[in-house]
Design a protein around this motif. Structure first.
Motif, PDB file in Angstrom:
ATOM      1  N   ASP A 162       0.805  -1.224   0.000  1.00  0.00           N
ATOM      2  CA  ASP A 162       0.000   0.000   0.000  1.00  0.00           C
ATOM      3  C   ASP A 162       0.836   1.271   0.000  1.00  0.00           C
ATOM      4  OD1 ASP A 162       1.018  -0.200   2.539  1.00  0.00           O
ATOM      5  OD2 ASP A 162      -0.870   0.229   3.572  1.00  0.00           O
ATOM      6  N   GLU A 182      -4.418   3.157  -2.469  1.00  0.00           N
ATOM      7  CA  GLU A 182      -5.666   2.807  -1.793  1.00  0.00           C
ATOM      8  C   GLU A 182      -6.551   1.863  -2.589  1.00  0.00           C
ATOM      9  OE1 GLU A 182      -7.451   6.528  -0.839  1.00  0.00           O
ATOM     10  OE2 GLU A 182      -6.011   7.000   0.748  1.00  0.00           O
ATOM     11  N   ASP A 183      -6.275   1.698  -3.880  1.00  0.00           N
ATOM     12  CA  ASP A 183      -7.089   0.807  -4.702  1.00  0.00           C
ATOM     13  C   ASP A 183      -6.700  -0.647  -4.428  1.00  0.00           C
ATOM     14  OD1 ASP A 183      -8.946   0.440  -7.147  1.00  0.00           O
ATOM     15  OD2 ASP A 183      -7.151  -0.699  -7.678  1.00  0.00           O
ATOM     16  N   GLU A 184      -7.667  -1.453  -3.984  1.00  0.00           N
ATOM     17  CA  GLU A 184      -7.362  -2.823  -3.567  1.00  0.00           C
ATOM     18  C   GLU A 184      -6.917  -3.702  -4.739  1.00  0.00           C
ATOM     19  OE1 GLU A 184     -10.504  -4.506  -1.285  1.00  0.00           O
ATOM     20  OE2 GLU A 184     -10.210  -3.150   0.411  1.00  0.00           O
ATOM     21  N   ASP A 185      -7.517  -3.521  -5.911  1.00  0.00           N
ATOM     22  CA  ASP A 185      -7.102  -4.322  -7.065  1.00  0.00           C
ATOM     23  C   ASP A 185      -5.640  -4.059  -7.406  1.00  0.00           C
ATOM     24  OD1 ASP A 185      -9.620  -5.458  -7.324  1.00  0.00           O
ATOM     25  OD2 ASP A 185     -10.321  -3.931  -8.722  1.00  0.00           O
ATOM     26  N   MET A 187      -3.344  -3.058  -5.334  1.00  0.00           N
ATOM     27  CA  MET A 187      -2.505  -3.650  -4.295  1.00  0.00           C
ATOM     28  C   MET A 187      -2.361  -5.163  -4.470  1.00  0.00           C
ATOM     29  SD  MET A 187      -3.153  -1.552  -0.750  1.00  0.00           S
ATOM     30  CE  MET A 187      -4.923  -1.254  -0.840  1.00  0.00           C
ATOM     31  N   HIS A 223     -11.071  -1.025   6.351  1.00  0.00           N
ATOM     32  CA  HIS A 223     -11.379  -2.352   5.789  1.00  0.00           C
ATOM     33  C   HIS A 223     -10.159  -3.278   5.874  1.00  0.00           C
ATOM     34  CE1 HIS A 223     -15.015  -0.453   4.319  1.00  0.00           C
ATOM     35  NE2 HIS A 223     -14.281   0.474   3.723  1.00  0.00           N
ATOM     36  N   PHE A 227      -9.641  -6.717   3.702  1.00  0.00           N
ATOM     37  CA  PHE A 227      -8.606  -6.732   2.680  1.00  0.00           C
ATOM     38  C   PHE A 227      -7.585  -7.828   2.962  1.00  0.00           C
ATOM     39  CE2 PHE A 227      -4.590  -4.894   0.850  1.00  0.00           C
ATOM     40  CZ  PHE A 227      -4.905  -5.196  -0.466  1.00  0.00           C
ATOM     41  N   ARG A 230      -8.931 -10.933   1.667  1.00  0.00           N
ATOM     42  CA  ARG A 230      -8.824 -10.973   0.210  1.00  0.00           C
ATOM     43  C   ARG A 230      -7.404 -11.328  -0.238  1.00  0.00           C
ATOM     44  NH1 ARG A 230     -10.054  -6.105  -4.167  1.00  0.00           N
ATOM     45  NH2 ARG A 230      -9.669  -7.398  -6.004  1.00  0.00           N
TER      46      ARG A 230
END
Length: 244
Positions: A162, A182-185, A187, A223, A227, A230
């Motif tokens: 991150d 900050e975008d989970e995809d 990361m 989150h 995360f 995930r």
């Protein structure tokens, strides 16, 4: 293929116990920037119960700024402060039936030691005085890792999914553009690149070699637990084992 997942705990969030079900190593704040006897004890107890490797997370003694303010000069009492933090946590961890396996500095101390060889040597000598058998966790390719190896200490090189990277392998300083991802995809993609291809893309688009032996999952986001779950699913899908 194996990766260690670590999380910084005891820093005032309410998800420490949940994160310990998902990581293989825990870095417990020991009073310098956050934490007190109660949080140290709770995190140590949970880590022992879940079989998670325990580490100390010492910092500059700067609770007002959460240990994230860099020091223009190395404090003369830094050695004594770090030893006090480490010894306090060790006593609590031992009472809970655990053992400190690694030490990972926090915040400004971590980042300064990653680029300042003099500070890195001071941190390493202090940790070695505390326990020559612990593992020192530092930024992959940084001065702290180099100083630890020169001193004959064991090391683990760390990466961050991150955080933005500069082309020299250093982290983009907090508060500047590109410092946080900050975008989970994005990361998830970066995590797999770090582990499988041993590389990371810097903010200027260059690919940098990266020896990622442990991956930090910051636990202070809204989150964080979801995360982390995930991430575990993504690693399982690639048959990547999580272990300290």
């Amino acid at each position: 293929m194996t990766i260690d997942l670590n999380a910084d705990l005891g820093e005032g969030c309410d998800n420490d116990e949940a994160l310990l079900a998902l990581v293989s190593s825990a870095n417990i704040a020991c009073g310098g920037h956050a934490g007190d006897a109660d949080t140290m004890r709770a995190c140590a107890r949970w880590a022992v119960a879940k079989g998670v490797s325990i580490g100390a997370h010492p910092s500059f003694a700067d609770r007002a700024n959460f240990g994230r303010t860099e020091m223009a000069q190395i404090p003369t009492d830094l050695r004594e402060s770090l030893l006090e933090q480490l010894q306090t946590l060790r006593g609590i961890v031992h009472e809970e039936g655990g053992k400190i396996v690694h030490v990972k500095p926090h915040g400004a101390l971590y980042n300064q030691a990653a680029r300042d060889p003099e500070l890195a040597r001071l941190v390493v000598s202090t940790i070695r005085e505390f326990d020559p058998n612990v593992v020192i966790v530092g930024l992959a390719g940084g001065a702290l890792v180099a100083a630890a190896r020169e001193a004959g200490m064991r090391t683990t090189e760390e990466a961050f999914a991150d955080r933005g990277y500069q082309s020299n392998g250093a982290l983009v300083p907090r508060g500047t553009p590109g410092a946080l991802i900050e975008d989970e995809d994005t990361m998830i993609t970066r995590i797999l690149d770090m582990i499988v291809n041993r590389r990371v893309q810097s903010i200027d688009g260059q690919w940098c070699d990266l020896n990622a032996e442990t991956l930090c999952l910051h636990g202070d986001g809204a989150h964080a637990v979801a995360f982390a779950q995930r991430i575990r699913k993504a690693l399982d899908a690639q048959q990547i084992k999580v272990a300290a």
